[in-house]
Write an enzyme that holds these catalytic residues in place. Structure first.
Site, PDB file in Angstrom:
ATOM      1  N   ASN A  23     -33.436   2.731  10.182  1.00  9.63           N
ATOM      2  CA  ASN A  23     -34.326   2.358   9.085  1.00  9.63           C
ATOM      3  C   ASN A  23     -33.617   2.490   7.732  1.00  9.63           C
ATOM      4  O   ASN A  23     -32.922   3.461   7.484  1.00  9.63           O
ATOM      5  CB  ASN A  23     -35.538   3.288   9.063  1.00  9.63           C
ATOM      6  N   GLU A  28     -25.543   4.400  13.295  1.00  7.54           N
ATOM      7  CA  GLU A  28     -26.731   4.098  12.480  1.00  7.54           C
ATOM      8  C   GLU A  28     -26.332   3.844  11.030  1.00  7.54           C
ATOM      9  O   GLU A  28     -26.874   2.962  10.373  1.00  7.54           O
ATOM     10  CB  GLU A  28     -27.764   5.224  12.558  1.00  7.54           C
ATOM     11  N   HIS A  48     -25.006   0.377  10.534  1.00 10.27           N
ATOM     12  CA  HIS A  48     -26.055  -0.648  10.525  1.00 10.27           C
ATOM     13  C   HIS A  48     -26.510  -0.983   9.101  1.00 10.27           C
ATOM     14  O   HIS A  48     -27.114  -2.031   8.878  1.00 10.27           O
ATOM     15  CB  HIS A  48     -27.286  -0.157  11.297  1.00 10.27           C
TER      16      HIS A  48
HETATM   17  N1  B3K Z   1     -31.655  -0.191  16.688  1.00  9.84           N
HETATM   18  C1  B3K Z   1     -32.090   0.987  17.399  1.00  9.84           C
HETATM   19  C2  B3K Z   1     -32.722   0.680  18.702  1.00  9.84           C
HETATM   20  C3  B3K Z   1     -34.183   0.545  18.640  1.00  9.84           C
HETATM   21  C4  B3K Z   1     -34.768   0.359  20.002  1.00  9.84           C
HETATM   22  C5  B3K Z   1     -36.159  -0.068  19.979  1.00  9.84           C
HETATM   23  N2  B3K Z   1     -36.744  -0.211  21.284  1.00  9.84           N
HETATM   24  C6  B3K Z   1     -30.972   1.936  17.638  1.00  9.84           C
HETATM   25  C7  B3K Z   1     -29.618   1.417  17.445  1.00  9.84           C
HETATM   26  O1  B3K Z   1     -29.098   0.654  18.215  1.00  9.84           O
HETATM   27  O2  B3K Z   1     -29.011   1.757  16.472  1.00  9.84           O
HETATM   28 ZN    ZN Z   2     -27.628  -0.022  16.934  1.00  5.69          ZN
END
Ligand code: B3K
Ligand code: ZN
Length: 897
Positions: free
Chosen positions: A285, A318, A321
């Protein structure tokens, strides 16, 4: 409420349409009202949270067809009020359809206000807003935001969010959301509110909210342009002493992303929150990452080396991302690998730089070849860019993540680091603030490098693991060596006819004195390595001036996710093991050698013959144990026999007992024959200094504990005491767990007695640390000795076990069914019945976790009867269950198709 409609509703890539409406601004007001007590040990009495949402909507100029009907997603919401441009809408002005709020006539531009009630305390699916122990948190990817408010819950709708959270000031002193805090105040007696504003437009799946009584570790990072960013890790107060490693990892990741990808962080604050109840590892997030405690908390006494490495990798993943996923996001969920494959590739490069690149590569390839290859040859196989799904939550797979990362790695191999960096720069610059596709990523790589990726793109659209067959022939008279390559890919559910892929094969030739110089037209003089691009079904490569018969070292660094077949003689593998200049391929040679020996044993066991162990392997292992030159971590990897799951993946038909017994036999042989060498290694690799989770110490512990595991194959009281002393005296969890596992897996009565006592002490000491209790469950769920199912059943009744907590479910049920083959696949089928009962119990609470547990059953076709039939029956019981979730239904039904 967790129950979903099991009717197959298929979403298809080819049906993608741009959204009819856009949401410029999203204003949220959360009024959090728990029913019970938020303090530790407090109850989860149903509360009621109100969400008031103001959306600034306008018709999308790029929409496919003009129209004035607005459809918003919404699931399980209690609608209390709805106004459009200030005018209250009555029941005649809108409809509530299955999962949607439909307003038939809306203007081109308008403001929609809604007030809904939701019940986070009752949300056991852990998607949307929910309670985890003492706090409130959210998980919105992929489609959880629709459980919070009515919205266009799709990744191509980007909006600027302002979020106000109101709660009890004593129970929830900390109120967090994305972006920067902009205002706060009091909201009547005992209540307060905080407002957050996120200046970066984002899709709803990146929204987050956290509220509770949290402690915080604070530090900072100064970016390359000199901006100071506040870094905060929020945890329950008891865990504040376990955040240092995550903080250091975050700072390393931020610096690394600037250095290697030129990516600077954008907000003034970056927060991580640790929660105990979480469906996955963590979530990226914007500015407010929410993590499973298992991926943040680390301390030597409670966390293993692998745990420390996982924290570093997930924190980095994370964080990365923020660019690959958040600043540039996905147009739709078929593009999931756009952000996941790229980000896994980035985090693997980071981990390689932080530790040992070869070891990291070996670990990644092991995961890929055991788990992803198995997925790619089974009934749930799908391309890296899937073309259809029923439940997107089922597509957070090894194929999307790990194979997706391999595909990006191949682009890196084909372009080289500089051109790849130009491509990634162009991609970020061109698409900043947009929701894009995998094709956009490829186009940026193509435009920046001038290379054509038309054929390469098949990697994204074709499922299945290609096989590459290679044959070598040497012509001594002509001093010519010829390699013939052939590729083919077995059929998978989405298509049977496969087109040839572009496969980069990094290779060299090894002679008696090491790497040979390669003489191939167009290659620089003196080169000892090249990347051969296999693009046709069959192709030949010729080397001139080859003065001795060479041994080819193929697919160095595992340059493509394929199954490479070459008929190596054992003595050739021994040469490669000693001399290959590529670390990965040295390991691979040892691995091939061990696979060959183990397969012989498996065949002998199936034919009812006496097992004979090839002394070549003992010789090689003995040499490795004496080798003081070779990197210790590498030695430990080389001496680890291929796992039962890898051997199962390689087998046409999985003979569970034969595989287990052959491997056990080999371990005992190696233990007996090399006993003095294992003991010497055990002593030599003792770590005297205080614990550090650095590569050097990790290497020593891994080799030492591997030696211990071999030694404990022997029913020898002295060795049992050796393990017990380690258990009692170790100052870190890696050594404690290794000692306990070694005792637990040794059937000799004195070992079992020690193991019992050890398990009891372990639990008494760590009962208040959920993450350690999980490891306690895991160790027991793994144990291959007879009676595993009974032990697991007993543990399910243990007061520390909770079906509602995904970590506990994975530690006990998940590890048992995926990591304990001899017990799970026991002949009477009771393991399958057990799993089905657990899946069905869990399905009504948490469908995502339930569906994942089904994976081991989906491989039923690879088992001989009666197992195949028993597993199929088990799946049929699942599909026949009334009220089954869409998640579990999709997996079970595909497996039966
Ligand atoms: N993007 C999230 C994964 C969310 C899964 C939802 N069912 C974690 C990651 O790959 O960084
Ligand atoms: Zn991811």
């Amino acid at each position: 409420m967790a129950m979903r409609d099991a009717q197959a509703r298929v979403t298809r890539l080819r049906d993608y349409r741009a959204p009819d409406f856009l949401i410029d601004r999203t204003e949220l007001y959360f009024d959090l009202r728990p029913g019970g007590d938020l303090r530790p040990g407090g109850d989860l009495r149903p509360g009621r949270t109100e969400v008031r949402t103001t959306l600034s909507l306008r018709a999308n100029p790029a929409r496919a067809e003009p129209g004035s009907e607005l459809r918003l997603h919404g699931e399980g919401l209690e609608l209390l009020e709805l106004t459009l441009d200030g005018r209250a809408l009555g029941s005649g002005d809108y409809r509530l359809e299955d999962g949607e709020l439909v307003i038939p006539a809306v203007p081109e531009r308008f403001e929609l206000y809604s007030r809904v009630a939701i019940h986070p305390e009752e949300n056991t699916a852990l998607e949307g807003l929910y309670r985890s122990r003492t706090l409130y948190c959210t998980q919105c990817e992929a489609e959880g935001f629709r459980k919070i408010t009515y919205y266009l819950d799709r990744p191509d709708v980007l909006s600027e969010f302002t979020t106000t959270i109101e709660a009890d000031a004593a129970e929830c002193p900390v109120l967090l959301s994305n972006g920067n805090p902009v205002a706060e105040g009091s909201a009547g007696p005992g209540r307060h509110w905080v407002r957050w504003h996120d200046p970066f437009p984002k899709p709803a799946y990146l929204f987050a909210l956290v509220a509770g009584d949290l402690a915080c570790l604070e530090d900072s990072f100064t970016t390359c342009s000199g901006r100071r960013v506040a870094l905060r890790i929020y945890v329950e107060p008891k865990d504040l002493d376990k955040c240092d490693h995550a903080m250091a990892s975050l700072q390393n990741a931020m610096a690394w992303d600037e250095r290697v990808y030129g990516r600077e962080y954008d907000l003034d604050i970056f927060m991580i929150v640790a929660v105990d109840d979480f469906n996955m590892g963590a979530m990226e997030n914007k500015g407010l990452n929410i993590f499973n405690t298992s991926c943040v908390l680390a301390r030597p006494e409670t966390t293993t080396d692998a745990g420390f490495q996982r924290v570093e990798a997930v924190v980095a993943h994370e964080y990365f991302h923020n660019w690959s996923g958040n600043r540039v996001t996905c147009r739709d969920w078929f593009q999931l690998s756009l952000k996941e494959g790229f980000t896994v590739f980035r985090d693997s490069q980071f981990s390689a730089d932080m530790g040992s690149p070869t070891i990291k590569r070996v670990e990644d390839v092991n995961l890929l070849r055991t788990a992803q290859f198995a997925e790619d040859s089974g009934p749930t196989a799908h391309p890296v860019q899937p073309d259809a799904y029923e439940e997107i939550a089922n597509f957070y797979t090894l194929t999307i993540y790990e194979k997706g990362a391999e595909v990006v790695r191949m682009i890196h191999t084909l372009l080289g680091p500089e051109a790849f960096r130009r491509g990634s720069d162009l991609y970020f610059e061109r698409h900043d603030g947009q929701a894009v596709t995998i094709e956009d990523f490829i186009a940026a790589m193509a435009d920046a490098s001038g290379r054509d990726f038309a054929q390469f793109q098949r990697w994204y659209r074709q499922a299945g693991t290609p096989r590459v067959r290679v044959d070598g022939s040497y012509d001594a008279a002509a001093q010519r060596y010829r390699l013939k390559f052939e590729q083919n890919c077995p059929p998978t559910p989405e298509r049977a006819d496969k087109q040839p892929l572009l496969i980069p094969i990094r290779l060299g030739l090894v002679g008696t004195g090491g790497d040979l110089s390669l003489h191939v037209p167009g290659l620089a003089d003196g080169a000892t390595e090249l990347v051969f691009e296999l693009s046709a079904a069959s192709q030949t490569l010729e080397f001139e001036r080859v003065t001795e018969p060479p041994i080819p070292s193929l697919l160095r660094g595992f340059s493509a996710p394929v199954k490479l077949e070459f008929d190596y003689r054992r003595e050739d593998l021994l040469q490669l093991l000693r001399r290959d200049s590529d670390g990965f391929n040295r390991w691979e040679a040892g691995n091939r050698l061990a696979v060959g020996v183990l397969r012989e044993l498996i065949d002998a066991r199936l034919a009812g013959q006496r097992l004979r162990f090839d002394p070549a392997l003992t010789g090689a292992y003995g040499e490795l144990l004496e080798d003081q030159q070779l990197d210790t971590a590498m030695v430990a990897q080389l001496l680890s026999l291929p796992s039962e799951s890898y051997l199962s993946e390689l087998a046409e038909v999985i003979e569970v007992e034969a595989i287990h017994e052959a491997r056990q036999f080999a371990r005992r042989q190696l233990a007996e024959t090399l006993r003095p060498q294992w003991l010497a290694a055990y002593e030599r690799h003792r770590v005297a200094e205080p614990y550090r989770a650095d590569a050097a110490q990790i290497a020593h512990r891994s080799l030492r504990n591997l030696a211990l595991a071999y030694l404990l194959q022997l029913p020898d009281d002295d060795l049992i005491e050796l393990a017990w002393r380690q258990f009692e005296s170790a100052d870190n969890m890696t050594d404690v767990n290794a000692a306990l596992a070694a005792l637990l897996n040794n059937p000799a009565p004195p070992a079992q007695e020690r193991a019992r006592e050890g398990l009891q002490r372990y639990y008494e000491r760590w009962r208040d640390e959920p993450l350690v209790v999980n490891q306690w469950f895991q160790l027991q769920a793994w144990c291959p000795l007879p009676g595993g199912l009974e032990r697991v059943r007993t543990l399910m009744e243990h007061p520390a076990f909770e079906l509602r907590n995904p970590n506990k479910v994975r530690a006990l049920i998940g590890v048992f069914s995926a990591g304990n083959p001899v017990n799970f696949h026991r002949a009477d089928g009771a393991g399958y019945d057990f799993l089905v009962a657990q899946v069905l119990a869990l399905d009504g609470l948490n469908p995502q976790v339930a569906a994942r547990l089904l994976v081991p059953l989906t491989r039923w076709r690879k088992y001989p009867e009666p197992r195949a039939g028993q597993m199929r029956d088990a799946l049929q019981t699942v599909t026949a269950a009334p009220g089954l979730s869409r998640d579990s239904h999709e997996i079970a039904a595909k497996a039966l198709r």
